[in-house]
Design an enzyme around this catalytic site. Structure first.
Site, mmCIF file in Angstrom:
data_model
loop_
_atom_site.group_PDB
_atom_site.id
_atom_site.type_symbol
_atom_site.label_atom_id
_atom_site.label_comp_id
_atom_site.label_asym_id
_atom_site.label_seq_id
_atom_site.Cartn_x
_atom_site.Cartn_y
_atom_site.Cartn_z
ATOM 1 N N GLU A 1 0.813 -1.209 0.000
ATOM 2 C CA GLU A 1 0.000 0.000 0.000
ATOM 3 C C GLU A 1 0.850 1.264 0.000
ATOM 4 O O GLU A 1 0.551 2.224 -0.705
ATOM 5 C CB GLU A 1 -0.937 -0.004 1.214
ATOM 6 C CG GLU A 1 -2.077 0.974 1.043
ATOM 7 C CD GLU A 1 -3.054 0.940 2.212
ATOM 8 O OE1 GLU A 1 -2.882 0.124 3.125
ATOM 9 O OE2 GLU A 1 -3.993 1.747 2.183
ATOM 10 N N ASP A 2 1.898 1.269 0.790
ATOM 11 C CA ASP A 2 2.599 2.537 1.039
ATOM 12 C C ASP A 2 3.973 2.662 0.394
ATOM 13 O O ASP A 2 4.618 3.699 0.537
ATOM 14 C CB ASP A 2 2.775 2.751 2.553
ATOM 15 C CG ASP A 2 1.441 2.928 3.250
ATOM 16 O OD1 ASP A 2 0.465 3.251 2.557
ATOM 17 O OD2 ASP A 2 1.382 2.721 4.468
#
Ligand code: MN
Length: 717
Positions: free
Chosen positions: A76-77
């Site tokens: 996600e990051d």
């Protein structure tokens, strides 16, 4: 601040032969991926995955799950991709990280539909691999521990979501310590004042309480030594949120909450548990109704213990839990204590009762397309406040609190539920709305002619019963629709001199069904019954064109017109004009007067006399000079068409009931028009043939008595 070495130590303590290299690689990868990222707290981002991995190690999970904890935010990051993780850590870890990523994107605060959709995704993720939700719980726990760094609005939202979704899931999975901590952290942020004041009060009484705890433990230890049982005895305050809930639900002050401290006695064997219970009840007076045997009747999250409350040594009430070491492990770790994560959950293993609830959630998310139904259902399953009852043979069943004999009946067998007429609880007859109580012995009374009704949905609490009742109602409505459709089509077929049963037998109906994209002849009949297809449309499909042609003339005559012409052909007019017979009159179509109605004649230009109801708008606005006295001459044999309208709830079987009632009262239906509105009302119009106003009034009264009908009135054509 946690270090990688701490995690390694934790894992080694419960699984010495673990794959250390995997964890090591995950750590290095995560450190690189998150390099330069900073948390809101100002710390390096890496702290977060490390803490999450640490919590997972506290839950004693396998190395894949702990690696997932380290990697859970990388897709996600950071620049990391699924394929990359798959290559480096294998498919299992990559799938887990991806699963966590998907759940992370959900937010549960929003509208009902979004919430339902998110729950569906979460359940799917859980049923694929429950470790996904365990990582998510660890992630949420650490985020809650560091919630103060978020903006105030986010704090509220995240805390609310945690209290409503994640704490119940932790509870459902039986992981007591995570549930308690999530609840307390949510409480702290949602109601800071209440939290702080409670915290202060508990701190203030701490010294005194610790002395008391030691005092009680001292007495117990002495007694147990005498009996030769080895036991671990401890006492500690319950968690804040549970005390707060107790104060709220019982509407009492902190000083009145007696059982702030829970004492726990842990022993080696189950017989020892009961033995200790006996010793305690001998020592201190038990409080009636407070003893709970979760050993014989485990909670659905597998929790087992004996709970009792007694009047303690200083006249205070104390709560004591007694359990074995194994049970304690389950109470603390939930499913983690039971289950090898590596295999995932195989939902086909029907005999694995531990995952019944998850399997059921999975079924519901497939079956319940209606979002609010679905949410209602899973909320019942996520917040199980249970009662235990017995079958007549002594088998134990558990139900959500508030369940009724209807739930019990359906838990035995669908057929028992569908024919449930009443119940006996502890030998006494109770109504179906009775709320099952702990320890009730329940016996269901069935009757072949008893059937579910929509009201039962209000009585049933369990998803199973509710689903079965809905199924029955749907099937029933369909059966009635098939029957009605058949009657309507038979009638129409008669008009064309077509033999209905032949249509059925030679497959013509089957063919017609297909041409309407329906599966079977019964589907077609049901569709006619529902009013979606008219019998005429069907006849047009099944009849050869030449036959249709031959019938055309007759067919074009609308039923009412046919009727009127029948009346007209009568030599004797039913109406006396100025007391005279035999004057040719026409009945006005605008108001369609009936025998018994007050009527008046109207002298038309060149078309003789038209008879209207005396209060017909047309008459009231017409030239009084042209009105002429008219009266009914009642004849038994002449029938008059009249249009009536019923307003009702949209209930499928209703149409059948109305038509049956009409035919019972000797009113032939000449035509029917069925319409449903958006707010689930049904407006039905019938043209019926009746004798006179008295007959009509009788019919209106009778129809008014049919359940679900809110209005019956005569209307103009
Ligand atoms: Mn995270």
């Amino acid at each position: 601040m946690i270090r990688f070495g701490d995690i390694v130590e934790k894992i080694e303590a419960y699984q010495p032969d673990y794959d250390e290299a995997l964890i090591q690689r995950a750590y290095v990868f995560s450190a690189k991926a998150h390099q330069g990222q900073i948390r809101l707290s100002g710390e390096p981002y890496l702290i977060h995955p490390l803490e999450v991995a640490g919590i997972l190690a506290d839950m004693q999970l396998d190395e894949q799950t702990i690696a997932t904890g380290l990697l859970h935010d990388t897709i996600e990051d950071t620049y990391a991709t699924y394929d990359q993780l798959k290559e480096l850590f294998g498919q299992e870890v990559a799938d887990l990280v991806e699963g966590v990523t998907k759940i992370s994107k959900m937010s549960f605060e929003s509208s009902e539909d979004t919430q339902a959709e998110n729950f569906r995704k979460m359940i799917l993720a859980m049923t694929k691999d429950i470790r996904v939700i365990l990582v998510k719980l660890a992630d949420r726990l650490h985020n809650m521990r560091t919630l103060k760094f978020q903006k105030p609005e986010s704090q509220q939202r995240i805390a609310q979501e945690t209290l409503e979704i994640y704490a119940p899931i932790a509870n459902r999975l039986g992981i007591e310590w995570i549930k308690s901590e999530l609840e307390d952290l949510s409480f702290k942020h949602l109601m800071p004042d209440a939290y702080r004041s409670l915290e202060k009060k508990i701190a203030k009484s701490e010294k005194e309480r610790n002395r008391y705890i030691q005092f009680v433990i001292g007495i117990l230890t002495e007694k147990l030594r005498e009996s030769g049982i080895e036991a671990d005895i401890s006492g500690r305050p319950k968690h804040l949120y549970s005390i707060f809930k107790k104060m709220q639900s019982q509407n009492i002050d902190f000083s009145d909450v007696y059982d702030i401290t829970a004492f726990r006695v842990i022993v080696a064997t189950i017989p020892e548990c009961y033995e200790i219970l006996g010793i305690i009840h001998n020592l201190w007076t038990p409080i009636p109704g407070k003893f709970k045997d979760y050993i014989a009747l485990p909670k659905s999250n597998l929790y087992q213990s004996l709970h009792t409350s007694v009047i303690g040594p200083k006249g205070e009430r104390i709560e004591i839990q007694i359990r074995t070491h194994d049970m304690h492990k389950v109470a603390e770790m939930g499913i983690a204590a039971h289950w090898k994560y590596k295999e995932g959950i195989n939902l086909d293993e029907k005999d694995d009762k531990r995952f019944n609830w998850l399997r059921q959630l999975f079924e519901y998310q497939k079956d319940l397309k209606n979002n609010s139904e679905f949410l209602e259902t899973i909320k019942i399953d996520l917040f199980p406040d249970e009662v235990f009852v017995f079958t007549p043979t002594g088998e134990v069943k558990n139900f959500p609190r508030g369940s009724t004999p209807v739930d019990f009946a359906y838990s035995i067998h669908t057929e028992v539920g569908n024919h449930c007429k009443g119940a006996k609880v502890n030998g006494r007859i109770v109504p179906l709305k009775y709320n099952l109580q702990n320890g009730d012995r329940v016996e269901i009374i069935t009757h072949p002619r008893a059937h579910p009704s929509k009201d039962w949905l209000k009585l049933a609490k369990t998803s199973r019963a509710r689903t079965k009742i809905r199924q029955w109602i749907k099937a029933q409505e369909r059966e009635q629709s098939v029957q009605l459709g058949k009657e309507l089509l038979e009638k129409e077929a008669k008009r064309y001199a077509v033999n209905f049963s032949r249509l059925y037998k030679d497959g013509a109906l089957e063919e017609a069904a297909k041409s309407f994209s329906l599966k079977s002849a019964d589907d077609l009949l049901a569709t006619i019954g529902y009013g979606k297809i008219t019998p005429r449309q069907v006849i047009h499909r099944v009849l050869p064109p030449e036959k249709l042609e031959a019938e055309k003339a007759e067919e074009e005559k609308k039923p009412i017109q046919k009727f009127i012409s029948k009346i007209k052909r009568k030599e004797q007019s039913p109406i006396l004009i100025r007391g005279e017979e035999g004057v040719l009159v026409r009945l006005a179509k605008c108001c369609n007067p009936l025998p018994g109605d007050k009527i008046v004649g109207f002298i038309t230009r060149g078309r003789g006399i038209t008879v209207h109801k005396a209060d017909c708008d047309k008459i009231l606005n017409s030239d009084p000079q042209r009105l002429i006295e008219a009266k009914w001459q009642v004849s038994e044999t002449v029938r008059h068409p009249v249009r009536i309208q019923t307003l009702s709830v949209d209930r499928r079987g209703l149409l059948a009931e109305i038509t049956k009632e009409l035919s019972n009262l000797g009113a032939d239906i000449l035509s029917a028009h069925v319409q449903t509105t958006e707010d689930h009302q049904a407006i039905n119009q019938f043209v019926i043939a009746i004798k006179d106003l008295k007959h009509l009034n009788k019919i209106i009264r009778a129809l008014n008595h049919i359940k679900g009908i809110t209005e019956v009135k005569r209307v103009q054509a």
